[in-house]
Design a protein around this motif. Sequence first.
Motif, PDB file in Angstrom:
ATOM      1  N   PRO A   1      -8.529  14.570 -55.646  1.00 32.00           N
ATOM      2  CA  PRO A   1      -7.905  15.149 -56.849  1.00 32.00           C
ATOM      3  C   PRO A   1      -8.807  14.970 -58.065  1.00 32.00           C
ATOM      4  CG  PRO A   1      -6.982  12.983 -56.379  1.00 32.00           C
ATOM      5  CD  PRO A   1      -7.922  13.296 -55.237  1.00 32.00           C
ATOM      6  N   LEU A   2      -8.494  15.712 -59.113  1.00 27.04           N
ATOM      7  CA  LEU A   2      -9.213  15.556 -60.379  1.00 27.04           C
ATOM      8  C   LEU A   2      -8.988  14.143 -60.892  1.00 27.04           C
ATOM      9  CD1 LEU A   2     -10.838  17.672 -62.110  1.00 27.04           C
ATOM     10  CD2 LEU A   2      -8.844  17.751 -63.596  1.00 27.04           C
ATOM     11  N   LEU A   3     -10.039  13.512 -61.354  1.00 26.34           N
ATOM     12  CA  LEU A   3      -9.920  12.151 -61.869  1.00 26.34           C
ATOM     13  C   LEU A   3      -9.110  12.131 -63.153  1.00 26.34           C
ATOM     14  CD1 LEU A   3     -13.613  10.924 -61.460  1.00 26.34           C
ATOM     15  CD2 LEU A   3     -11.657  10.213 -60.085  1.00 26.34           C
ATOM     16  N   PRO A   4      -8.542  10.983 -63.485  1.00 23.04           N
ATOM     17  CA  PRO A   4      -7.908  10.851 -64.811  1.00 23.04           C
ATOM     18  C   PRO A   4      -8.941  11.097 -65.901  1.00 23.04           C
ATOM     19  CG  PRO A   4      -7.389   8.961 -63.396  1.00 23.04           C
ATOM     20  CD  PRO A   4      -8.452   9.750 -62.692  1.00 23.04           C
TER      21      PRO A   4
ATOM     22  N   SER B   1     -19.326  33.160 -54.181  1.00 28.48           N
ATOM     23  CA  SER B   1     -18.115  32.837 -54.937  1.00 28.48           C
ATOM     24  C   SER B   1     -17.506  31.537 -54.431  1.00 28.48           C
ATOM     25  CB  SER B   1     -17.098  33.978 -54.856  1.00 28.48           C
ATOM     26  OG  SER B   1     -16.110  33.845 -55.862  1.00 28.48           O
ATOM     27  N   MET B   2     -18.297  30.500 -54.529  1.00 29.67           N
ATOM     28  CA  MET B   2     -17.947  29.186 -53.992  1.00 29.67           C
ATOM     29  C   MET B   2     -17.040  28.409 -54.948  1.00 29.67           C
ATOM     30  SD  MET B   2     -20.633  26.026 -53.636  1.00 29.67           S
ATOM     31  CE  MET B   2     -21.472  26.609 -52.193  1.00 29.67           C
ATOM     32  N   THR B   3     -15.964  27.875 -54.391  1.00 29.69           N
ATOM     33  CA  THR B   3     -15.185  26.836 -55.065  1.00 29.69           C
ATOM     34  C   THR B   3     -15.426  25.561 -54.279  1.00 29.69           C
ATOM     35  OG1 THR B   3     -13.482  28.393 -55.793  1.00 29.69           O
ATOM     36  CG2 THR B   3     -12.899  26.054 -55.770  1.00 29.69           C
ATOM     37  N   PRO B   4     -16.210  24.623 -54.815  1.00 32.22           N
ATOM     38  CA  PRO B   4     -16.614  23.468 -54.013  1.00 32.22           C
ATOM     39  C   PRO B   4     -15.436  22.572 -53.661  1.00 32.22           C
ATOM     40  CG  PRO B   4     -17.241  23.158 -56.303  1.00 32.22           C
ATOM     41  CD  PRO B   4     -16.758  24.571 -56.190  1.00 32.22           C
ATOM     42  N   SER B   5     -15.543  21.957 -52.497  1.00 31.92           N
ATOM     43  CA  SER B   5     -14.553  20.971 -52.087  1.00 31.92           C
ATOM     44  C   SER B   5     -14.801  19.698 -52.881  1.00 31.92           C
ATOM     45  CB  SER B   5     -14.680  20.699 -50.581  1.00 31.92           C
ATOM     46  OG  SER B   5     -13.775  19.712 -50.169  1.00 31.92           O
ATOM     47  N   MET B   6     -13.831  19.269 -53.647  1.00 31.24           N
ATOM     48  CA  MET B   6     -14.013  18.111 -54.524  1.00 31.24           C
ATOM     49  C   MET B   6     -14.359  16.879 -53.698  1.00 31.24           C
ATOM     50  SD  MET B   6     -13.463  19.310 -57.575  1.00 31.24           S
ATOM     51  CE  MET B   6     -12.833  18.137 -58.762  1.00 31.24           C
ATOM     52  N   GLY B   7     -15.410  16.209 -54.089  1.00 32.57           N
ATOM     53  CA  GLY B   7     -15.793  14.977 -53.420  1.00 32.57           C
ATOM     54  C   GLY B   7     -16.981  15.119 -52.497  1.00 32.57           C
ATOM     55  N   ASP B   8     -17.309  16.347 -52.072  1.00 28.14           N
ATOM     56  CA  ASP B   8     -18.499  16.564 -51.240  1.00 28.14           C
ATOM     57  C   ASP B   8     -19.547  17.235 -52.112  1.00 28.14           C
ATOM     58  OD1 ASP B   8     -20.471  17.191 -49.396  1.00 28.14           O
ATOM     59  OD2 ASP B   8     -19.040  17.608 -47.797  1.00 28.14           O
ATOM     60  N   VAL B   9     -20.551  16.487 -52.506  1.00 28.34           N
ATOM     61  CA  VAL B   9     -21.508  16.954 -53.498  1.00 28.34           C
ATOM     62  C   VAL B   9     -22.645  17.753 -52.882  1.00 28.34           C
ATOM     63  CG1 VAL B   9     -23.079  14.977 -53.483  1.00 28.34           C
ATOM     64  CG2 VAL B   9     -22.618  16.159 -55.632  1.00 28.34           C
TER      65      VAL B   9
ATOM     66  N   SER C   1     -14.190  14.611 -73.175  1.00 27.11           N
ATOM     67  CA  SER C   1     -13.465  14.025 -72.049  1.00 27.11           C
ATOM     68  C   SER C   1     -13.240  15.059 -70.957  1.00 27.11           C
ATOM     69  CB  SER C   1     -12.125  13.463 -72.532  1.00 27.11           C
ATOM     70  OG  SER C   1     -11.356  12.983 -71.448  1.00 27.11           O
ATOM     71  N   GLU C   2     -12.934  16.309 -71.341  1.00 22.89           N
ATOM     72  CA  GLU C   2     -12.700  17.370 -70.358  1.00 22.89           C
ATOM     73  C   GLU C   2     -13.961  17.641 -69.545  1.00 22.89           C
ATOM     74  OE1 GLU C   2     -10.763  21.818 -70.357  1.00 22.89           O
ATOM     75  OE2 GLU C   2     -12.273  21.377 -71.898  1.00 22.89           O
ATOM     76  N   GLU C   3     -15.099  17.776 -70.207  1.00 19.23           N
ATOM     77  CA  GLU C   3     -16.360  18.034 -69.505  1.00 19.23           C
ATOM     78  C   GLU C   3     -16.701  16.893 -68.550  1.00 19.23           C
ATOM     79  OE1 GLU C   3     -18.884  20.612 -72.814  1.00 19.23           O
ATOM     80  OE2 GLU C   3     -18.655  18.451 -73.086  1.00 19.23           O
ATOM     81  N   LEU C   4     -16.546  15.671 -69.042  1.00 17.94           N
ATOM     82  CA  LEU C   4     -16.913  14.513 -68.242  1.00 17.94           C
ATOM     83  C   LEU C   4     -15.968  14.326 -67.058  1.00 17.94           C
ATOM     84  CD1 LEU C   4     -19.128  12.392 -68.341  1.00 17.94           C
ATOM     85  CD2 LEU C   4     -17.585  10.916 -69.641  1.00 17.94           C
ATOM     86  N   THR C   5     -14.692  14.638 -67.244  1.00 17.74           N
ATOM     87  CA  THR C   5     -13.720  14.514 -66.152  1.00 17.74           C
ATOM     88  C   THR C   5     -14.042  15.472 -65.019  1.00 17.74           C
ATOM     89  OG1 THR C   5     -11.972  13.800 -67.670  1.00 17.74           O
ATOM     90  CG2 THR C   5     -11.270  14.712 -65.544  1.00 17.74           C
ATOM     91  N   ILE C   6     -14.369  16.721 -65.354  1.00 15.29           N
ATOM     92  CA  ILE C   6     -14.728  17.707 -64.326  1.00 15.29           C
ATOM     93  C   ILE C   6     -15.998  17.269 -63.602  1.00 15.29           C
ATOM     94  CG2 ILE C   6     -15.570  20.064 -63.960  1.00 15.29           C
ATOM     95  CD1 ILE C   6     -13.638  20.945 -66.195  1.00 15.29           C
ATOM     96  N   LEU C   7     -17.008  16.867 -64.367  1.00 13.42           N
ATOM     97  CA  LEU C   7     -18.280  16.468 -63.767  1.00 13.42           C
ATOM     98  C   LEU C   7     -18.105  15.297 -62.816  1.00 13.42           C
ATOM     99  CD1 LEU C   7     -21.334  16.387 -63.436  1.00 13.42           C
ATOM    100  CD2 LEU C   7     -21.473  15.189 -65.638  1.00 13.42           C
ATOM    101  N   ARG C   8     -17.426  14.247 -63.252  1.00 10.90           N
ATOM    102  CA  ARG C   8     -17.275  13.057 -62.415  1.00 10.90           C
ATOM    103  C   ARG C   8     -16.356  13.300 -61.227  1.00 10.90           C
ATOM    104  NH1 ARG C   8     -16.989   8.346 -67.154  1.00 10.90           N
ATOM    105  NH2 ARG C   8     -19.233   8.387 -67.633  1.00 10.90           N
ATOM    106  N   SER C   9     -15.434  14.228 -61.352  1.00 12.66           N
ATOM    107  CA  SER C   9     -14.577  14.572 -60.211  1.00 12.66           C
ATOM    108  C   SER C   9     -15.379  15.310 -59.137  1.00 12.66           C
ATOM    109  CB  SER C   9     -13.393  15.435 -60.666  1.00 12.66           C
ATOM    110  OG  SER C   9     -12.535  14.711 -61.529  1.00 12.66           O
ATOM    111  N   LEU C  10     -16.348  16.111 -59.568  1.00 12.52           N
ATOM    112  CA  LEU C  10     -17.196  16.824 -58.615  1.00 12.52           C
ATOM    113  C   LEU C  10     -18.161  15.880 -57.903  1.00 12.52           C
ATOM    114  CD1 LEU C  10     -17.989  19.975 -60.784  1.00 12.52           C
ATOM    115  CD2 LEU C  10     -16.774  19.987 -58.604  1.00 12.52           C
TER     116      LEU C  10
END
Length: 570
Positions: free
Chosen positions: A307-310, A378-386, A542-551
């Motif tokens: 899931p998306l990180l806090p 048109s990739m939507t990456p699976s969160m957690g697999d970098v 915070s929004e940018e960093l949350t998306i980046l770290r979740s990926l």
Amino acid sequence: MVGEMLPLGTYIHLAATMSRPNALIYSLVRQFHNQNPQFTVSVAGIHSSAHSMTMAGIIKKAIIGFAGDNYPRPQPNALYSNILKGEPFEVELWSLLTLIQRLQAGAMRLPGFMTNSLLGSDMITDKLGKSVFVYPAPDSTEADPKKLAMVSPLNPDYTLIHAVIGDEDGNLVLTNPSGEGVWGAMAAVKGVIASCERIVPRGSIPAELISIPGTRVIALTEARFGAHPQSLRIMSLPHLEIFKDLSTYLDDYEFQIDANQAAAGEEKQKKRWMEEWVFTPKTHEDYLRYVGSQRLRKLSKFPDPLPLLPDQDPESVNDSEQMIILAARAIIEHVKRRGYTTLLAGIGAAHIACWTAARLLAKENIRVHVMTELGFYSMTPSMGDVFLFSQLHANGSQGLSDITQILGMLVPDKCLGVMGAAEIDWFGNVNSIATSKGKFIVGSGGANDIASTADCIIVAKAIRQRFVRKVNFITSNGDRVKEAVCQFGRFRRDKMEHLFEFTNWIAPPSDPEMEVEEAVLKFTNWFPPDEVPPKEEPKPTSEELTILRSLDPDRIYIEQFMVYRSLPGD
């Protein structure tokens, strides 16, 4: 089987689908490792298990687009430091697309294949009049001279390939994304030697699923997990009996890292790895027992996307994270201003920036399609697999195809390329082939093909030996490179004859008191701003960093010192 079919001195192509023929490669090495290097080998990229061929000394000449490590990050491997000097084998370097185009010409028995790639690159220098021929383009004029290159055909004697299934007539089924697809197999003069997950009865494969006809296949063997440690995707057709009990398996990242480290290590480390994984297992079945059934079962289970990180604290940002966020902002700005509909994500920090930008644009109801060179659209990456080429991302992709469609057809059409660089100069030229001391880096991969036909952004952590005034080797011509993004800002150029200008500034988190001129002079060989001060970039949110770290939850690309392994010899 391989030893019986392949005479010494033959030319072998290794098919670069997403599922490499690793079981056949191991068999090749076991059979010929104690003989003098005799084989000419072509392959899009040598990495992980394919290092075994180099460590065994069976390659006389390699025709390649990449040699090094591609996981966890793209980086040089010491095994190939001296290949530009002919050690441990002679090398012929190509871009990814031109290597496939040569196979296409060979498959169709054409005298050559016209390409937009290579022009303006140093890769073309030793090939002119031999395997590359340059002609005026049809729309060329005296006032606006334009050129096209024609590459000569490649016709290997034999191609090794791993398929999903094959039948008793030799018909093979591949699955998308398919990388090079069928071209290497169809170009082989003497035929295809194939392995597959299962051999099924004659006539049981529906005609529309057959990728390579049996008339091309001279030998076929069954090898479950025959692509390990690479991945294999099973077509989602559970109602067909031929796919029963077969399942997709994922990349074995731990195994690939071990193989890369062994190849780059001391001689005893190489020998230990080769003995354990290549020579002690006498058959593929032995090899799978060494890998272990528990490990193989784990590779066949799809983990739940994270899931998306806090919300993340923007005060804790580091240099690498800031660079990726600045690159994402640059991508967003270019998409909005110029109307790009697709992003070609190069492996590394570049693809994390693309993923981040696409998510941020989606929040504004702006859709941009992220593509990769091996066939994801048109990739939507699976969160957690970098990993950029993980089969997990296939489930979140709108389209799955191959190198030819992505690099040859979609990149030239309203696409923004986003790539990394080992070196970039102030005219936008990019180097990923040779250091100042003549050591090999990694090769072009698809970078030359992207920069030849698409506007580009380069994402690279600034150090003085990377941001140079003149690159040691032009891998990708800089005419279409619009911007270079680093950890403290953005450099832009509006026209091909212009130098980069430093336009956007933010102090690096590692030294928040640093001034603009000090940063440019310390981390680059470029000019600091002259008269017009650069625009102040706002701090990462915070929004940018949350998306980046979740990926990238394991922080593979966002660690503080995210750079290439030290360039060989520098």
